[in-house]
Design a protein around this motif. Structure first.
Motif, mmCIF file in Angstrom:
data_model
loop_
_atom_site.group_PDB
_atom_site.id
_atom_site.type_symbol
_atom_site.label_atom_id
_atom_site.label_comp_id
_atom_site.label_asym_id
_atom_site.label_seq_id
_atom_site.Cartn_x
_atom_site.Cartn_y
_atom_site.Cartn_z
ATOM 1 N N CYS A 1 4.222 4.770 -4.765
ATOM 2 C CA CYS A 1 4.984 5.154 -4.315
ATOM 3 C C CYS A 1 5.434 4.863 -2.887
ATOM 4 O O CYS A 1 4.386 4.164 -2.321
ATOM 5 N N TYR A 2 6.269 5.756 -2.842
ATOM 6 C CA TYR A 2 7.006 5.511 -0.995
ATOM 7 C C TYR A 2 5.557 5.238 -0.543
ATOM 8 O O TYR A 2 4.992 3.622 0.296
ATOM 9 N N GLN A 3 5.050 6.255 -0.472
ATOM 10 C CA GLN A 3 3.781 6.646 0.734
ATOM 11 C C GLN A 3 3.003 5.155 0.601
ATOM 12 O O GLN A 3 2.689 4.440 2.308
ATOM 13 N N LYS A 4 2.398 4.522 -0.029
ATOM 14 C CA LYS A 4 1.326 3.573 -0.288
ATOM 15 C C LYS A 4 1.666 2.484 -0.149
ATOM 16 O O LYS A 4 1.391 0.876 0.376
ATOM 17 N N GLY A 5 3.166 1.701 -0.540
ATOM 18 C CA GLY A 5 4.128 0.462 0.966
ATOM 19 C C GLY A 5 3.596 -0.760 -0.404
ATOM 20 O O GLY A 5 3.709 -1.900 0.441
ATOM 21 N N ASP B 1 5.544 -2.085 -2.050
ATOM 22 C CA ASP B 1 6.621 -2.859 -1.677
ATOM 23 C C ASP B 1 6.515 -4.075 -0.900
ATOM 24 O O ASP B 1 6.999 -4.681 -1.177
ATOM 25 N N GLU C 1 5.506 6.481 -10.059
ATOM 26 C CA GLU C 1 6.835 6.570 -9.767
ATOM 27 C C GLU C 1 7.746 4.930 -9.605
ATOM 28 O O GLU C 1 9.070 5.051 -10.439
ATOM 29 N N ASP C 2 7.446 4.183 -8.669
ATOM 30 C CA ASP C 2 7.820 3.391 -8.382
ATOM 31 C C ASP C 2 7.781 1.957 -9.377
ATOM 32 O O ASP C 2 7.496 0.694 -8.404
ATOM 33 N N GLN D 1 11.418 -6.174 -8.495
ATOM 34 C CA GLN D 1 10.445 -7.158 -7.375
ATOM 35 C C GLN D 1 9.620 -7.822 -7.638
ATOM 36 O O GLN D 1 10.346 -9.352 -6.980
ATOM 37 N N SER E 1 -0.385 1.332 3.162
ATOM 38 C CA SER E 1 0.213 2.076 3.299
ATOM 39 C C SER E 1 1.055 2.808 4.192
ATOM 40 O O SER E 1 0.898 1.910 5.488
ATOM 41 N N ARG E 2 2.043 3.757 4.156
ATOM 42 C CA ARG E 2 3.020 3.834 5.849
ATOM 43 C C ARG E 2 2.795 4.774 5.910
ATOM 44 O O ARG E 2 2.387 5.322 7.290
ATOM 45 N N ASN F 1 3.793 -1.609 9.192
ATOM 46 C CA ASN F 1 4.739 -2.058 8.598
ATOM 47 C C ASN F 1 5.339 -3.886 8.916
ATOM 48 O O ASN F 1 6.208 -3.311 8.410
#
Length: 365
Positions: free
Chosen positions: A201-205, A207, A232-233, A240, A272-273, A316
């Motif tokens: 998910c977005y939180q875990k970064g 990407d 979900e990602d 990617q 993570s973010r 980040n």
């Protein structure tokens, strides 16, 4: 006489850190003689548990069927969930409510007050996230005036809740999460595997982690990046990987036995973010793995001792993450030195120590 406790959680069947910590604490308390219940708000009564729950722990599926959830959603005036919850608390003679994440607090606080039940709110994220969310406007008044204790995960959060949110100092208690994996043996790690673990998910970064790996992958054809988790990602991350033609990255489903993953890795990385604490960092350190993590709010800096058991990277900062990973992958001696110190750095997170802190808070209410 040990108190009767009810944990409130969104869905005890989910695979995240909240669920893991709730089951870990519930199991530990019931083995110490407490009566323990878990009220799972939105789980289906026939779903299977991902994390094991002691047979002595009673689980209530508050909205355990499709129709119950629909009644709750479309007919709020009936107060179906509130009525059922109050009935359950009375039936079990509950003396202490523990909200697993403050999202549950606006629901449970008025009921705890009405029934004269002691109330603990347990924040599983970090203060910055709490302030960013629209629902904090509904939660904060209950933290200020209703709950008996607010348990937070880090020393930074303890300070911020007191100084910025103006929560009375005697109400805020800092207790770390305990590592579900606790070892006394130091393991040797020589596998060319960089391991990451968590919800996709977005939180875990992840990407950002894949982007960092793209910058260095060609220099390390013998190394593999292994990302363990569901979420979900997943499709976005697979896209990617295809875009950058990365063949030395594997996505692996979430596992009930993470110990095997840690044993077969050489470095653990957290991208993570934001984090509440960073449970996987604790597990990895207990398995003697050297750590690399973004210095995100709030937990990693309270686990990683720079240059001792791992490295912190500015939040980040993808190029710097790539640079630190490259340095670690090139330097076997550095990895071995950090691995040798990893176990010593997490003694503050041992289950017995954390459990004593929780018992003190509960017993003093």
């Amino acid at each position: 006489m040990k108190k009767k406790i009810c944990f409130n959680i969104a869905d005890i069947h989910s695979k995240g850190g909240e669920e893991r910590m709730c089951t870990t604490l519930a199991n530990s308390l019931v083995r110490k003689g407490y009566t323990v219940c878990i009220c799972s708000f939105f789980s289906h009564k026939d779903a299977s548990l991902f994390y094991p729950v002691d047979a002595a722990v009673n689980i209530c599926h508050l909205l355990g069927s499709f129709w119950e959830r629909r009644v709750h959603q479309f007919f709020p005036g009936l107060k179906y969930a509130e009525t059922k919850y109050k009935s359950y608390l009375k039936k079990k003679d509950i003396e202490v409510i523990i909200d697993v994440d403050t999202d549950r607090t606006p629901f449970s606080a008025p009921i705890a007050k009405e029934l004269d039940i002691k109330h603990i709110a347990w924040d599983h994220f970090y203060y910055g996230r709490f302030r960013q969310r629209a629902c904090s406007a509904r939660i904060l008044p209950h933290l200020l005036h209703d709950v008996d204790k607010l348990v937070v995960l880090t020393k930074d959060d303890e300070r911020l809740y007191k100084e910025d949110a103006k929560i009375p100092g005697e109400k805020v208690v800092q207790i770390y999460n305990a590592s579900p994996i606790e070892e006394v043996e130091r393991y040797q790690h020589d596998r060319p595997v960089v391991l990451a673990m968590g919800r996709l998910c977005y939180q875990k970064g992840f990407d950002m982690l894949i982007e960092a790996w793209h910058l260095i992958a060609e220099r390390f054809p013998d190394w593999t990046l292994r990302i363990v988790g569901d979420g979900e990602d997943k499709q976005m991350l697979q896209d990617q990987l295809r875009y950058w033609k990365l063949t030395n990255v594997v996505l692996v489903p979430a596992t009930k036995n993470p110990k095997e993953e840690y044993l077969n890795a050489g470095i653990f990385v957290l991208s993570s973010r934001y984090e509440g604490l960073g449970l996987v960092l604790l597990e990895a350190a207990n398995m003697s793995l050297p750590l690399v993590s973004f210095d995100c709010d709030n937990g990693p800096r309270e686990i990683i001792q720079e240059g001792v058991n791992g490295c912190l990277v500015p939040p980040n900062d993808v190029p710097q993450l790539a640079k630190i990973l490259q340095r670690m992958m090139e330097d076997t001696e550095l990895r071995q030195r950090m691995s040798a110190h990893a176990l010593d750095t997490v003694s503050s997170f041992r289950t017995e120590r954390i459990l004593r802190q929780w018992m003190r808070v509960i017993d003093d209410l």
